[in-house]
Motif scaffolding. Structure first.
Motif, PDB file in Angstrom:
ATOM      1  N   LYS A   1     -34.323   1.645 -42.006  1.00  0.00           N
ATOM      2  CA  LYS A   1     -35.496   2.251 -41.261  1.00  0.00           C
ATOM      3  C   LYS A   1     -35.283   3.001 -39.931  1.00  0.00           C
ATOM      4  O   LYS A   1     -35.629   1.941 -38.585  1.00  0.00           O
ATOM      5  N   PRO A   2     -34.450   3.684 -39.380  1.00  0.00           N
ATOM      6  CA  PRO A   2     -34.622   4.269 -37.857  1.00  0.00           C
ATOM      7  C   PRO A   2     -35.542   4.253 -37.115  1.00  0.00           C
ATOM      8  O   PRO A   2     -36.632   4.684 -38.159  1.00  0.00           O
ATOM      9  N   LYS A   3     -35.502   4.207 -36.030  1.00  0.00           N
ATOM     10  CA  LYS A   3     -36.487   3.908 -34.608  1.00  0.00           C
ATOM     11  C   LYS A   3     -36.393   5.801 -33.797  1.00  0.00           C
ATOM     12  O   LYS A   3     -37.240   5.660 -32.677  1.00  0.00           O
ATOM     13  N   VAL A   4     -34.934   5.676 -34.054  1.00  0.00           N
ATOM     14  CA  VAL A   4     -34.982   7.685 -33.854  1.00  0.00           C
ATOM     15  C   VAL A   4     -35.540   8.343 -33.955  1.00  0.00           C
ATOM     16  O   VAL A   4     -35.201   8.213 -34.941  1.00  0.00           O
ATOM     17  N   LYS A  37     -26.275  -0.221 -39.650  1.00  0.00           N
ATOM     18  CA  LYS A  37     -27.508  -1.108 -38.783  1.00  0.00           C
ATOM     19  C   LYS A  37     -27.647  -0.776 -36.853  1.00  0.00           C
ATOM     20  O   LYS A  37     -28.188  -0.693 -36.380  1.00  0.00           O
ATOM     21  N   LYS A  84     -28.333   0.892 -33.789  1.00  0.00           N
ATOM     22  CA  LYS A  84     -29.674   0.293 -32.130  1.00  0.00           C
ATOM     23  C   LYS A  84     -28.966   1.613 -31.292  1.00  0.00           C
ATOM     24  O   LYS A  84     -29.402   1.019 -30.204  1.00  0.00           O
TER      25      LYS A  84
END
Length: 894
Positions: A111-114, A80, A84
């Motif tokens: 839960k990647p945001k990329v 994680k 980031k």
């Protein structure tokens, strides 16, 4: 721009990182990061809800509850943190169902945001990695559903059925969707061997001569009737139905001897001669299953060891992905193989067109290519030998040879078969005898120059072929000699790992990628043990198999288990709904009860019947808490005699005669030797779990006094002592028993410390304060003097032996380490070693009968244990001093 690439293993990460640029950070998840927890590990508020029994909500779509494994929390936190600082996430786990599931779990936990890309490849080479970067895809949820369904199925079966085994057979047992069926296969083969009735039969071999050339031929018929061979007999000891219909004739010893004598000096006529062209195609490239089979046959590796080595070869970029059902080769691989064939063997060994192999395995969907050397250009064994360990090199060489041979020309030649008719002189029962011989002449070896496929042992091997001279029909040959030879029919051969893997694949049970772990599980659980390369079921396996056959027959039905695998393939292909399938399996459908209903309807299972295997009408094997034992029942139905079953006797060897021998030799009841002089207690010799021992027999009314003279509430405990190895329980005397019970023996003081002599777990020794020394024999306990003890204590302590003793036996070179394997006698008993790895020989095995195969298997099993422990050799635990204080940096908060 920073890109995070996640793979399963550190070795794979190191190899891949070498092929990617500086903008890529490659990290390993080290396998699965999430799994179904044990119900006991669920959060408190879930222990009474729908997830309480399985960690799966069986009432609402079979929703699983996953948690990050405790040993992976640190790894997830690390990933994680790296995520980031990343602009893209590449999930580069293996391309099969398991790898797809690992990628899905990573996605759920991180839960990647990329942007996320699924990157797949079947070999770890620079070319393959670059191709994979340009051909990423979305996560395949159908493959995830198939893996998830398999995991939930295994949880449902294990948690419903294992408690049944605990109650009715023994604690700590396990049942499994595939392992129980695999165990049944091994047990059924042993049942066939137990029911087998051996039969003797004879044949005749004659030596025929043409000029100076001689060859052998075997008798095949007498007076138009075919002569019986081993495969004509059924396991009952009688001729089979087909042999009876054909009128097969069984030769006895007298017939064979008379016929052989009547041929001496006679002649034979060539009455049939057939010449056929011989052509043999190479075997296809390796799949997971065939690799395990060949490695077992040729390298003597277990399935688990084979897959461990193959995993290392794959992760370091030497071979393609090792979990596959496909025999297909890519165009690059075919081109590489054909190039090497032309360079190394010559153009005459290269077919005009590439060979194309079609996968015959039902539902082969795990990967898209066979196991082969990695790369668009194959590295030859000579090019990699210096870079690989001995076991890795041996497996790589096997894969390279198989791959190259699969694209080579056929082996060609001629096969000649001949029949020779002889009219015996003086044989009253035979007027005409026909002998047959066959021979193959290879004119062009083709692929055999590179590789030839191995074979499993067969029940009745074909006779070796003869080298035949040029013959013509009608030619007269001289009989130079003849002999009669007796044979005995053979029971069905036990499964080896190779033949068991082959059978599992043929029946469609499980997946080739799980065979290694399945065989390891049934071995580790005590259902099967190895004798040489053969797999022998234990009596425990008989009891478990019988319970399941009689009460939950579907779970050990071969077709039902294969159908389950087919349904999982349908889920992977998107042809079936995961929840609907699990619903039908567990809750049932119209006309069929599911697993839940089958278990619920089980009545009171007779545990005694399940754990009883009949040997004769009055002698049974009983599977008890402390192992199997023989029980003899008298006419009144009561137990007459009892004896433990020796661990070195296989089930098919425990005949009625052998059982009677064991019962007769066993100590039938406690033998009273006399009374001890202090309290007058009887002294008895008994037979215990760990062998014979002597013990005081304490009366029920006996009391024990406290130091103050009061009567204690606790009853006195009897003194016990094991017999020396040289003592016989039938002849041990009261004097011997009292000596044993008097131990430890005190020799007096030395420098203020008592010297005592006693028998310990690892043999006899003397002790003085903190110092101890081993004695050479148990008898020394009663003969060593104080002066001798003091001299021994003055000598420096030696760990193991004072001087290296010569090995007890040598077994040749180990295929994994490449070093010489020997048998030695150590402090804790005999062991085999290659100088790097030591493996104890089980006490149940006779070291005088230890074979090379068994020695190598013990070493392979030991290496696997070390590998599972992270490469650390576990040492025996020692008790921590009770006075040691706990050292902490800070006080614990209340």
């Amino acid at each position: 721009m920073s890109k995070l690439v996640i793979v399963e293993s550190p070795a794979k990460a190191r190899t891949i990182s070498g092929y990617l640029g500086k903008e890529y950070r490659v990290e390993a998840s080290i396998g699965h990061i999430r799994d179904l927890p044990k119900p006991s590990d669920l959060p408190a508020d879930m222990k009474k809800g729908p997830f309480a029994k399985f960690s799966v909500d069986v009432g609402h779509g079979f929703e699983p509850y996953y948690v990050v494994s405790p040993d992976k929390k640190k790894k997830v936190a690390e990933l994680k943190k790296l995520l980031k600082n990343a602009d893209e996430l590449y999930l580069a786990t293996d391309e099969d169902r398991e790898g797809e599931a690992i990628a899905w779990h990573l996605l759920a936990a991180l839960k990647p945001k990329v942007p996320v890309k699924r990157m797949v490849f079947h070999e770890i080479t620079k070319e393959a990695i670059n191709r994979a970067l340009g051909a990423t895809r979305e996560l395949n949820r159908q493959l995830v559903d198939a893996q998830e369904s398999r995991r939930i199925l295994d949880r449902l079966v294990g948690y419903e059925v294992s408690p049944l085994l605990w109650r009715k057979v023994a604690p700590s047992l396990s049942a499994g969707r595939v392992q129980s069926v695999t165990t049944r296969l091994v047990v059924e083969r042993e049942r066939e061997r137990m029911a087998f009735v051996p039969v003797s039969y004879w044949d005749v071999t004659a030596v025929f001569a043409k000029s100076e050339t001689e060859f052998k031929a075997r008798l095949t018929s007498v007076d138009k009737a075919r002569v019986a061979v081993g495969k004509d007999f059924a396991d009952t000891g009688r001729l089979g139905d087909k042999a009876l219909r054909e009128g097969v004739r069984v030769l006895g010893k007298t017939d064979a001897a008379q016929l052989a004598a009547s041929l001496e000096g006679g002649t034979g006529t060539v009455t049939a001669l057939e010449r056929k062209p011989y052509r043999r195609r190479p075997a296809p490239p390796f799949t997971t299953s065939t690799l395990q089979q060949e490695a077992s046959r040729k390298l003597r590796l277990s399935s688990r060891e084979t897959m461990r080595i193959a995993q290392a070869l794959y992760e370091n970029g030497y071979i393609t992905y090792m979990r596959t059902d496909s025999v297909n080769l890519s165009q690059q691989a075919v081109s590489a193989a054909r190039t090497q064939i032309k360079e190394m063997y010559g153009s005459e060994f290269l077919p005009a067109k590439p060979r194309v192999y079609v996968t015959k395995s039902k539902g082969a969907q795990e990967a898209h290519e066979a196991i082969r050397p990695a790369g668009d250009h194959f590295r030859t064994p000579g090019e990699v030998k210096a870079k690989l360990q001995a076991g890795e090199f041996a497996l790589y060489e096997l894969i390279w040879k198989r791959t190259v041979a699969s694209q080579m020309e056929d082996a060609r030649g001629d096969t000649v078969s001949v029949k020779i008719t002889v009219c015996p002189q003086g044989a009253d029962s035979v007027s005409e005898a026909v002998f047959s011989a066959a021979g193959t002449v290879i004119s062009f070896p083709g692929f055999i120059c590179a590789y030839e496929e191995g074979r499993d042992n067969r029940r009745y091997e074909e006779k070796a072929q003869s080298h035949l001279p040029e013959l013509d029909r009608g030619e007269i040959l001289t009989v130079k000699g003849s002999t009669g030879e007796g044979h005995e029919t053979a029971p069905p051969p036990r499964y080896t790992e190779a033949s068991l893997v082959k059978t599992l694949e043929e029946k469609g049970i499980g997946r080739p990628s799980t065979y290694a772990s399945t065989i390891s599980t049934i071995t580790d659980r005590g259902y099967v043990y190895r004798r040489g390369q053969a797999l022998v079921p234990t009596w425990l396996a008989f009891a478990v198999t019988r319970l399941l056959e009689e009460n939950l027959p579907e779970l050990v039905d071969y077709d039902f288990t294969a159908d389950m695998e087919h349904e999982l393939d349908r889920i992977a292909a998107g042809e079936e709904n995961r929840s609907e399938y699990l619903e039908n399996f567990y809750h049932g459908s119209k006309g069929r009860k599911g697993l839940e209903g089958q278990v619920a309807q089980l009545g009171d299972i007779d545990a005694r019947a399940v754990n009883t295997i009949e040997i004769t009408p009055r002698i049974n094997v009983r599977v008890g808490r402390y192992g199997p034992y023989l029980e003899e029942i008298n006419a009144a139905g009561e137990e007459n005699r009892r004896a433990s079953v020796p661990g070195d006797i296989a089930p098919d060897e425990l005949t009625g005669e052998k059982a009677e021998e064991i019962l007769t030799a066993a100590l039938q009841e406690d033998r009273i030797l006399g009374k001890e002089p202090v309290h007058g207690y009887d002294i008895a010799v008994k037979d215990g779990r760990f062998g014979p021992y002597v013990s005081e027999v304490i009366p029920d009314d006996a009391v024990q006094l406290t130091p103050t003279g009061k009567v204690s509430k606790t009853k006195p405990k009897p003194r016990t002592a094991s017999l020396f190895k040289t003592m016989n329980p039938q002849t041990v005397t009261l004097e011997d028993a009292l000596k044993l019970l008097s131990l430890p023996r005190s020799l007096g003081e030395s420098d203020g410390e008592q010297i005592t002599v006693q028998n310990g777990r690892y043999g006899p020794y003397l002790k003085c304060g903190k110092e101890s020394r081993s004695l050479e024999s148990e008898e020394q306990i009663f003969t060593i003097t104080k002066e001798e003890a003091r001299e021994l204590l003055k000598q420096p302590r030696v760990r193991g032996r004072a001087a290296a003793r010569p090995p007890l036996a040598e077994f040749g070179t180990d295929p994994v380490s490449g070093k010489n394997v020997v048998l030695k006698d150590g402090r804790f008993g005999p062991y085999v070693t290659d100088g790097e790895t030591n493996a104890s020989v089980p006490r149940s095995e006779d070291i005088n009968r230890l074979t090379t195969q068994r020695a190598l298997e013990l070493l392979a099993a030991r290496r696997q244990k070390i590998a599972e422990n992270g490469g650390v050799k576990k040492r025996r635990a020692t008790k921590r001093s009770t006075g040691a204080k706990r050292s902490t940096g800070t006080k614990r908060k209340k």
